[in-house]
Design a protein around this motif. Structure first.
Motif, PDB file in Angstrom:
ATOM      1  N   LEU A  16       0.831  -1.199   0.000  1.00 37.85           N
ATOM      2  CA  LEU A  16       0.000   0.000   0.000  1.00 37.85           C
ATOM      3  C   LEU A  16       0.869   1.254   0.000  1.00 37.85           C
ATOM      4  O   LEU A  16       1.792   1.370   0.808  1.00 37.85           O
ATOM      5  N   SER A  17       0.550   2.180  -0.897  1.00 43.13           N
ATOM      6  CA  SER A  17       1.192   3.497  -0.868  1.00 43.13           C
ATOM      7  C   SER A  17       0.559   4.302   0.260  1.00 43.13           C
ATOM      8  O   SER A  17      -0.399   3.850   0.898  1.00 43.13           O
ATOM      9  N   PHE A  18       1.048   5.511   0.501  1.00 39.85           N
ATOM     10  CA  PHE A  18       0.487   6.330   1.572  1.00 39.85           C
ATOM     11  C   PHE A  18      -1.001   6.599   1.354  1.00 39.85           C
ATOM     12  O   PHE A  18      -1.805   6.448   2.272  1.00 39.85           O
ATOM     13  N   GLU A  19      -1.372   7.017   0.153  1.00 43.92           N
ATOM     14  CA  GLU A  19      -2.789   7.331  -0.116  1.00 43.92           C
ATOM     15  C   GLU A  19      -3.661   6.093   0.070  1.00 43.92           C
ATOM     16  O   GLU A  19      -4.751   6.164   0.640  1.00 43.92           O
ATOM     17  N   GLU A  20      -3.191   4.942  -0.415  1.00 43.31           N
ATOM     18  CA  GLU A  20      -3.941   3.700  -0.241  1.00 43.31           C
ATOM     19  C   GLU A  20      -4.022   3.319   1.231  1.00 43.31           C
ATOM     20  O   GLU A  20      -5.067   2.842   1.705  1.00 43.31           O
ATOM     21  N   LEU A  21      -2.929   3.547   1.953  1.00 44.38           N
ATOM     22  CA  LEU A  21      -2.914   3.261   3.386  1.00 44.38           C
ATOM     23  C   LEU A  21      -3.944   4.112   4.111  1.00 44.38           C
ATOM     24  O   LEU A  21      -4.690   3.609   4.955  1.00 44.38           O
ATOM     25  N   TYR A  22      -4.018   5.381   3.770  1.00 46.13           N
ATOM     26  CA  TYR A  22      -4.979   6.254   4.451  1.00 46.13           C
ATOM     27  C   TYR A  22      -6.416   5.808   4.164  1.00 46.13           C
ATOM     28  O   TYR A  22      -7.249   5.756   5.071  1.00 46.13           O
ATOM     29  N   ILE A  23      -6.698   5.456   2.923  1.00 48.73           N
ATOM     30  CA  ILE A  23      -8.038   4.957   2.585  1.00 48.73           C
ATOM     31  C   ILE A  23      -8.301   3.644   3.325  1.00 48.73           C
ATOM     32  O   ILE A  23      -9.409   3.422   3.832  1.00 48.73           O
ATOM     33  N   ALA A  24      -7.297   2.793   3.420  1.00 48.25           N
ATOM     34  CA  ALA A  24      -7.442   1.525   4.145  1.00 48.25           C
ATOM     35  C   ALA A  24      -7.740   1.778   5.624  1.00 48.25           C
ATOM     36  O   ALA A  24      -8.571   1.091   6.221  1.00 48.25           O
ATOM     37  N   VAL A  25      -7.080   2.768   6.206  1.00 46.91           N
ATOM     38  CA  VAL A  25      -7.339   3.124   7.605  1.00 46.91           C
ATOM     39  C   VAL A  25      -8.788   3.579   7.775  1.00 46.91           C
ATOM     40  O   VAL A  25      -9.469   3.195   8.727  1.00 46.91           O
ATOM     41  N   LEU A  26      -9.276   4.381   6.830  1.00 43.59           N
ATOM     42  CA  LEU A  26     -10.675   4.818   6.887  1.00 43.59           C
ATOM     43  C   LEU A  26     -11.619   3.619   6.815  1.00 43.59           C
ATOM     44  O   LEU A  26     -12.623   3.561   7.535  1.00 43.59           O
ATOM     45  N   LEU A  27     -11.295   2.658   5.960  1.00 42.33           N
ATOM     46  CA  LEU A  27     -12.121   1.456   5.844  1.00 42.33           C
ATOM     47  C   LEU A  27     -12.082   0.619   7.130  1.00 42.33           C
ATOM     48  O   LEU A  27     -13.100   0.065   7.551  1.00 42.33           O
ATOM     49  N   VAL A  28     -10.912   0.531   7.743  1.00 44.63           N
ATOM     50  CA  VAL A  28     -10.781  -0.217   8.992  1.00 44.63           C
ATOM     51  C   VAL A  28     -11.637   0.441  10.081  1.00 44.63           C
ATOM     52  O   VAL A  28     -12.379  -0.241  10.796  1.00 44.63           O
ATOM     53  N   TYR A  29     -11.550   1.748  10.193  1.00 44.67           N
ATOM     54  CA  TYR A  29     -12.354   2.438  11.206  1.00 44.67           C
ATOM     55  C   TYR A  29     -13.844   2.303  10.919  1.00 44.67           C
ATOM     56  O   TYR A  29     -14.649   2.168  11.841  1.00 44.67           O
ATOM     57  N   ASN A  30     -14.217   2.309   9.661  1.00 49.90           N
ATOM     58  CA  ASN A  30     -15.612   2.086   9.297  1.00 49.90           C
ATOM     59  C   ASN A  30     -16.053   0.692   9.750  1.00 49.90           C
ATOM     60  O   ASN A  30     -17.139   0.521  10.308  1.00 49.90           O
ATOM     61  N   ASP A  31     -15.203  -0.290   9.511  1.00 51.93           N
ATOM     62  CA  ASP A  31     -15.491  -1.664   9.925  1.00 51.93           C
ATOM     63  C   ASP A  31     -15.610  -1.767  11.445  1.00 51.93           C
ATOM     64  O   ASP A  31     -16.520  -2.410  11.968  1.00 51.93           O
ATOM     65  N   ILE A  32     -14.690  -1.151  12.154  1.00 48.50           N
ATOM     66  CA  ILE A  32     -14.720  -1.168  13.619  1.00 48.50           C
ATOM     67  C   ILE A  32     -16.012  -0.541  14.123  1.00 48.50           C
ATOM     68  O   ILE A  32     -16.683  -1.086  15.005  1.00 48.50           O
ATOM     69  N   ASN A  33     -16.368   0.598  13.567  1.00 46.38           N
ATOM     70  CA  ASN A  33     -17.577   1.292  14.011  1.00 46.38           C
ATOM     71  C   ASN A  33     -18.845   0.505  13.709  1.00 46.38           C
ATOM     72  O   ASN A  33     -19.824   0.607  14.442  1.00 46.38           O
TER      73      ASN A  33
END
Length: 162
Positions: free
Chosen positions: A38-55
């Motif tokens: 994952l590049s930085f931009e992909e990593l940031y989007i992945a983090v958003l997806l992880v937090y969405n999943d957690i929530n």
């Protein structure tokens, strides 16, 4: 409280939850991009997806994702092979570090809801049995039903305030 939660859910519960969420998100990116990192931009989007999943999946309050600046600084710390991208193992470690406080808050909420509320319910049942008017109704309810109702009320109030 985390130790009590570990005993209730097993020591590996948190790691298993993080691994499951990370695998789902990482595989999604791998499938879309055809790349294993994952590049930085992909990593940031992945983090958003992880937090969405957690929530969506975990009980407790809604958690806001971190800022891009925090993700960028943590990326440099977690990029073990120093290639400027994050691989699967680095991603799991990254998310474990990032969400450590999140799981502590969830575990405290579960402990309050599942252990403290029934205990308080049993104590209040005994106290309210002597109150004129409602004491007879409370006395007729089995303790297990009363404790369950109070616990459901606590869970409902927790979910409304978060």
């Amino acid at each position: 409280m985390g130790q009590v939660f570990d005993k209730l859910r097993g020591k590996q519960w948190r790691q298993k939850q993080v691994q499951t969420i990370c695998d789902r998100v990482f595989d999604r990116f791998k499938l879309q991009t055809g790349r294993a990192n994952l590049s930085f931009e992909e990593l940031y989007i992945a983090v958003l997806l992880v937090y969405n999943d957690i929530n969506k999946r975990l009980p407790g309050p809604h958690f806001d994702p971190p800022s891009k600046d925090l993700v960028r600084s943590m990326m440099t710390d977690c990029d073990i092979n120093m290639d400027g991208e994050i691989d699967r193992e680095e991603f799991v470690k990254f998310i474990e570090l990032l969400t450590a406080d999140t799981f502590a808050v969830v575990s405290q909420g579960l402990i309050i809801s599942l252990i403290v509320a029934p205990t308080v319910a049993i104590a209040t049942k005994r106290a309210t049995e002597g109150v004129p008017g409602i004491g007879k109704v409370v006395h007729k309810l089995p303790t297990s039903v009363y404790a369950s109702l109070v616990t459901l009320a606590v869970v409902w109030v927790n979910s409304e305030t978060s």
